[in-house]
Design a protein around this motif. Structure first.
Motif, PDB file in Angstrom:
ATOM      1  N   LEU A  31      52.299   3.106  39.751  1.00 38.65           N
ATOM      2  CA  LEU A  31      53.660   2.564  39.724  1.00 38.65           C
ATOM      3  C   LEU A  31      53.621   1.046  39.564  1.00 38.65           C
ATOM      4  CD1 LEU A  31      55.386   4.600  42.580  1.00 38.65           C
ATOM      5  CD2 LEU A  31      55.370   5.064  40.122  1.00 38.65           C
ATOM      6  N   GLY A  32      54.553   0.534  38.789  1.00 39.74           N
ATOM      7  CA  GLY A  32      54.626  -0.915  38.602  1.00 39.74           C
ATOM      8  C   GLY A  32      55.227  -1.609  39.799  1.00 39.74           C
ATOM      9  N   ASN A  33      56.194  -0.953  40.432  1.00 41.59           N
ATOM     10  CA  ASN A  33      56.884  -1.579  41.561  1.00 41.59           C
ATOM     11  C   ASN A  33      57.247  -0.528  42.613  1.00 41.59           C
ATOM     12  OD1 ASN A  33      58.306  -3.148  43.285  1.00 41.59           O
ATOM     13  ND2 ASN A  33      59.863  -3.825  41.822  1.00 41.59           N
ATOM     14  N   ASN A  66      60.581  -0.125  45.035  1.00 46.12           N
ATOM     15  CA  ASN A  66      61.856   0.527  44.729  1.00 46.12           C
ATOM     16  C   ASN A  66      61.788   2.051  44.877  1.00 46.12           C
ATOM     17  OD1 ASN A  66      63.082  -1.908  44.090  1.00 46.12           O
ATOM     18  ND2 ASN A  66      62.432  -1.822  41.950  1.00 46.12           N
ATOM     19  N   TYR A 123      64.633   4.601  45.723  1.00 51.28           N
ATOM     20  CA  TYR A 123      65.671   4.970  44.752  1.00 51.28           C
ATOM     21  C   TYR A 123      65.378   6.317  44.087  1.00 51.28           C
ATOM     22  CZ  TYR A 123      67.810   0.329  45.004  1.00 51.28           C
ATOM     23  OH  TYR A 123      68.447  -0.792  45.438  1.00 51.28           O
ATOM     24  N   SER A 150      66.305  14.324  37.616  1.00 45.81           N
ATOM     25  CA  SER A 150      65.020  13.958  37.020  1.00 45.81           C
ATOM     26  C   SER A 150      63.917  14.850  37.587  1.00 45.81           C
ATOM     27  CB  SER A 150      64.699  12.496  37.339  1.00 45.81           C
ATOM     28  OG  SER A 150      63.326  12.248  37.100  1.00 45.81           O
ATOM     29  N   SER A 161      61.727  13.015  40.065  1.00 41.93           N
ATOM     30  CA  SER A 161      62.292  12.873  41.416  1.00 41.93           C
ATOM     31  C   SER A 161      62.116  14.158  42.210  1.00 41.93           C
ATOM     32  CB  SER A 161      63.795  12.552  41.342  1.00 41.93           C
ATOM     33  OG  SER A 161      64.004  11.211  41.033  1.00 41.93           O
ATOM     34  N   HIS A 171      49.757  13.886  24.723  1.00 41.59           N
ATOM     35  CA  HIS A 171      51.158  13.437  24.767  1.00 41.59           C
ATOM     36  C   HIS A 171      51.670  13.068  23.367  1.00 41.59           C
ATOM     37  CE1 HIS A 171      54.191  10.138  24.870  1.00 41.59           C
ATOM     38  NE2 HIS A 171      54.789  10.983  25.677  1.00 41.59           N
ATOM     39  N   VAL A 187      65.317  11.393  32.343  1.00 37.86           N
ATOM     40  CA  VAL A 187      64.103  11.581  33.152  1.00 37.86           C
ATOM     41  C   VAL A 187      63.895  10.513  34.217  1.00 37.86           C
ATOM     42  CG1 VAL A 187      62.937  12.778  31.263  1.00 37.86           C
ATOM     43  CG2 VAL A 187      62.577  10.322  31.564  1.00 37.86           C
ATOM     44  N   CYS A 188      64.595   9.390  34.100  1.00 41.51           N
ATOM     45  CA  CYS A 188      64.360   8.278  35.034  1.00 41.51           C
ATOM     46  C   CYS A 188      64.591   8.738  36.477  1.00 41.51           C
ATOM     47  CB  CYS A 188      65.271   7.104  34.702  1.00 41.51           C
ATOM     48  SG  CYS A 188      65.067   5.729  35.865  1.00 41.51           S
ATOM     49  N   PRO A 189      63.590   8.632  37.333  1.00 43.14           N
ATOM     50  CA  PRO A 189      63.742   9.150  38.696  1.00 43.14           C
ATOM     51  C   PRO A 189      64.639   8.302  39.590  1.00 43.14           C
ATOM     52  CG  PRO A 189      61.584   8.141  38.441  1.00 43.14           C
ATOM     53  CD  PRO A 189      62.222   8.119  37.083  1.00 43.14           C
ATOM     54  N   THR A 190      64.800   7.039  39.255  1.00 40.93           N
ATOM     55  CA  THR A 190      65.550   6.160  40.168  1.00 40.93           C
ATOM     56  C   THR A 190      66.971   5.861  39.693  1.00 40.93           C
ATOM     57  OG1 THR A 190      64.780   4.160  39.058  1.00 40.93           O
ATOM     58  CG2 THR A 190      63.424   4.996  40.877  1.00 40.93           C
ATOM     59  N   LYS A 194      65.880  -1.511  40.423  1.00 37.46           N
ATOM     60  CA  LYS A 194      65.685  -0.114  40.821  1.00 37.46           C
ATOM     61  C   LYS A 194      64.428   0.493  40.208  1.00 37.46           C
ATOM     62  CE  LYS A 194      70.516   1.334  41.484  1.00 37.46           C
ATOM     63  NZ  LYS A 194      71.565   2.230  40.963  1.00 37.46           N
ATOM     64  N   CYS A 195      63.948  -0.069  39.103  1.00 39.68           N
ATOM     65  CA  CYS A 195      62.838   0.542  38.361  1.00 39.68           C
ATOM     66  C   CYS A 195      61.540   0.486  39.166  1.00 39.68           C
ATOM     67  CB  CYS A 195      62.660  -0.185  37.030  1.00 39.68           C
ATOM     68  SG  CYS A 195      61.341   0.496  36.013  1.00 39.68           S
ATOM     69  N   ILE A 196      60.798   1.614  39.151  1.00 31.88           N
ATOM     70  CA  ILE A 196      59.501   1.650  39.838  1.00 31.88           C
ATOM     71  C   ILE A 196      58.342   1.524  38.850  1.00 31.88           C
ATOM     72  CG2 ILE A 196      60.231   2.918  41.887  1.00 31.88           C
ATOM     73  CD1 ILE A 196      59.235   5.492  40.526  1.00 31.88           C
ATOM     74  N   GLY A 197      58.662   1.436  37.568  1.00 32.58           N
ATOM     75  CA  GLY A 197      57.598   1.269  36.574  1.00 32.58           C
ATOM     76  C   GLY A 197      56.719   2.493  36.422  1.00 32.58           C
ATOM     77  N   CYS A 198      57.305   3.676  36.549  1.00 31.66           N
ATOM     78  CA  CYS A 198      56.501   4.904  36.454  1.00 31.66           C
ATOM     79  C   CYS A 198      56.158   5.252  35.006  1.00 31.66           C
ATOM     80  CB  CYS A 198      57.214   6.082  37.112  1.00 31.66           C
ATOM     81  SG  CYS A 198      58.722   6.604  36.269  1.00 31.66           S
ATOM     82  N   TYR A 204      57.893   7.047  32.843  1.00 26.16           N
ATOM     83  CA  TYR A 204      58.358   8.333  32.319  1.00 26.16           C
ATOM     84  C   TYR A 204      59.333   8.123  31.159  1.00 26.16           C
ATOM     85  CZ  TYR A 204      59.238  13.405  32.755  1.00 26.16           C
ATOM     86  OH  TYR A 204      59.316  14.763  32.543  1.00 26.16           O
ATOM     87  N   ALA A 246      59.163   5.829  28.922  1.00 27.97           N
ATOM     88  CA  ALA A 246      58.350   5.559  27.732  1.00 27.97           C
ATOM     89  C   ALA A 246      57.745   6.859  27.193  1.00 27.97           C
ATOM     90  CB  ALA A 246      57.250   4.564  28.069  1.00 27.97           C
ATOM     91  N   MET A 247      57.394   7.761  28.100  1.00 27.81           N
ATOM     92  CA  MET A 247      56.808   9.032  27.650  1.00 27.81           C
ATOM     93  C   MET A 247      57.857   9.914  26.971  1.00 27.81           C
ATOM     94  SD  MET A 247      54.521  10.241  30.879  1.00 27.81           S
ATOM     95  CE  MET A 247      53.316   9.220  31.704  1.00 27.81           C
ATOM     96  N   ALA A 248      59.087   9.861  27.470  1.00 29.85           N
ATOM     97  CA  ALA A 248      60.101  10.814  27.016  1.00 29.85           C
ATOM     98  C   ALA A 248      60.865  10.361  25.782  1.00 29.85           C
ATOM     99  CB  ALA A 248      61.088  11.095  28.160  1.00 29.85           C
ATOM    100  N   ARG A 306      53.532  -4.281  32.467  1.00 30.60           N
ATOM    101  CA  ARG A 306      52.666  -4.186  33.656  1.00 30.60           C
ATOM    102  C   ARG A 306      52.665  -5.476  34.464  1.00 30.60           C
ATOM    103  NH1 ARG A 306      52.400   0.781  35.244  1.00 30.60           N
ATOM    104  NH2 ARG A 306      52.075   2.173  33.487  1.00 30.60           N
ATOM    105  N   GLY A 349      56.066  -5.289  36.190  1.00 27.61           N
ATOM    106  CA  GLY A 349      56.114  -4.132  37.086  1.00 27.61           C
ATOM    107  C   GLY A 349      57.297  -3.214  36.857  1.00 27.61           C
TER     108      GLY A 349
END
Lengths: 298, 206
Positions: free
Chosen positions: A70-72, A75, A78, A86, A89, A293, B78-81, B99-103, B105, B107-109, B119, B122
């Motif tokens: 995870l980048g951050n 958060n 959330y 999602s 989630s 992918h 798909v964004c979880p947050t 709110k973004c966690i930088g996961c 997803y 970008a993948m979707a 990166r 973050g």
């Protein structure tokens, strides 16, 4: 290096997570199964309960690995906002619920008073949560725009992975606990792993056929993940060797067999080695999964 | 809600990358991060007749792509947050960095290769249609920078008559996400389902 391999390397923490966590959860559910038996004596019950930490640790290592990509993480709360919308989630929620139930169960086994009926009920719910968790991981990437992941084989393969690695890890945990489980139960775990492996290889073969024809304007799957069938072959060899090693580790010792001797050590080394080989095979296929992918567009 | 949309005239674009450079300069984006990318799509064959004359069925054209600010964006799905969101007033899709966690997803979707995880920062980053410029009544910077006037931007209802909803290669079929990108297609343009061409500059755009 193929573009797909570079992508999989960048997501290596997720490769590790999806290798360990589903197998850990299934192992927890299976290792806890003997605790529902009435005939189990208190000491054996305590040993099994305590060593449920083995599959829990395996699952936790996977989860911690996933968090590192995870980048951050600040958060992360959330993520609750996306439950049900999602798939990611929902997966995180599945993991949190399972680990909370399983972790608290394990902690409560240290309590002086934890009535047997309550133990069984709590454990049953945690085992159910483990199954749900594996399902949420299997469908975490169920997204129509990702053509190569929106295949039934991809989700089925992850579930089957957990049914290969989970029973072997559960058997290792029970052996380490010197649990007096019946030979039939131990054989049942090995047969489950073996049958799941056979079905898993068949599912991967079907996935190979589906993937072979897939391409978009950027690349084909064979460009992204060259040698996918070779990955399947390596998976088959490693997991089969893991099953054989675990099967040849010997009979599970019973409580009261005395101090840990050389024979038991050998058995645990073989059983643990079997788990590691199976995990290595699963890791390869999870790596190949991420390498494939490809979206429906760019 | 007024849904804003981009218009791209594929008959005018020469693939000069001015849109891309203007965006990069204006957004001051990090190395390796581009909110607008130009794809070179090529394919077809040349053949020689019995009398030695060559005829060509080859094609090449350029696609300048930012975000399509789709009706049903895969990144938002798909964004979880909920960090990736579609603005209720303009329909522009952007990232709430708080709110973004930088996961990754999103970008993948995304089938348009739009969001990227920065990166260093973050969190995900992407074309937001220069929302702050739009709020001031201006065009996104890429539109104003295009020397061929191949890009336009405005309310979808004003733009939709200028071409067709984006459904040509190398883009995905429009039904997946409902892109708000209107294209005037070059005669060389291939359908979105085309399997004869390929993006010729993958290293540049990935």
């Amino acid at each position: 290096m193929a573009a797909g391999f570079a992508f999989a390397l960048s997501e290596i923490s997720l490769v590790l997570f999806t290798t360990l966590a589903p197998s850990g959860a299934v192992a927890f559910a299976l290792m806890g199964a003997p605790l529902h038996r009435g005939a189990l004596d208190a000491y054996a019950r305590e040993r099994i309960s305590k060593l449920l930490c083995i599959p829990l640790i395996v699952t936790m290592v996977g989860l911690v690995a996933s968090a590192t990509h995870l980048g951050n993480p600040d958060n992360a709360l959330y993520v609750i906002a996306g439950i049900g919308r999602s798939p990611l989630s929902t997966e995180v929620a599945g993991a949190v619920v399972f680990l909370a139930l399983a972790g608290v169960f394990w902690l409560l086994t240290f309590a002086r008073r934890f009535p047997l009926a309550a133990q069984r009920a709590w454990l049953g719910v945690a085992q159910l949560a483990a199954v749900v968790f594996v399902g949420t991981v299997a469908f975490a990437y169920w997204q129509e725009t990702i053509a190569t992941w929106h295949l039934w084989e991809a989700s089925a393969a992850l579930c089957l992975n957990s049914l290969v690695g989970g029973p072997l890890l559960a058997l290792f945990g029970l052996r380490a606990a010197k649990a007096p489980v019946s030979e039939a139960f131990a054989k049942g775990l090995l047969v489950t792993a073996g049958v799941a492996l056979a079905v898993n290889i068949a599912v991967y073969a079907l996935q190979c056929i589906d993937l072979a024809a897939m391409r978009n304007a950027m690349a084909s799957v064979s460009d992204l993940a060259p040698g996918f069938p070779a990955f399947v072959a390596a998976f088959a060899v490693l997991c089969a060797a893991g099953c054989v090693l675990s099967a040849r580790a010997g009979k599970t010792p019973a409580v009261g067999d005395g101090p840990v001797g050389r024979g038991i050590c050998r058995m645990l080394v073989m059983s643990g080695g079997g788990c590691l080989m199976a995990f290595a095979g699963i890791f390869l296929m999870r790596f190949a999964f991420y390498a494939t992918h490809m979206t429906v567009g760019l | 809600m007024t849904q804003y949309a981009f218009y791209f005239d594929s008959t005018r674009c020469t693939g000069c990358r001015t849109c891309e450079m203007a965006c990069k300069d204006y957004k001051d984006s990090s190395e390796g991060i581009h909110f607008r990318k130009v794809y070179d799509y090529e394919g077809g064959t040349c053949s020689m007749d019995d009398d030695g004359q060559f005829s060509s069925q080859a094609f090449v054209y350029h696609m300048s792509l930012g975000c399509q600010h789709c009706n049903d964006p895969a990144c938002v799905q798909v964004c979880p947050t909920g960090a990736m969101h579609k603005d209720a007033e303009t329909g522009l899709v952007s990232v709430d960095e708080g709110k973004c966690i930088g996961c990754g997803y999103c970008a993948m979707a995304c089938p348009y290769n739009v969001p990227t995880v920065d990166r260093t920062a973050g969190h995900s980053v992407k074309c937001d249609g220069c929302a702050e410029r739009v709020a001031e009544g201006k065009n996104p910077i890429c539109v104003d920078a295009c020397p061929l006037r191949a890009l336009e931007f405005g309310p979808l209802e004003d733009i939709s008559g200028m071409g067709e909803v984006a459904d040509i290669a190398p883009l995905p079929p429009a039904h997946y996400t409902g892109p708000n990108l209107i294209i005037k297609a070059t005669p060389d343009a291939q359908p979105a389902t085309d399997a004869t061409g390929i993006v010729a500059n993958p290293v540049e755009v990935m």
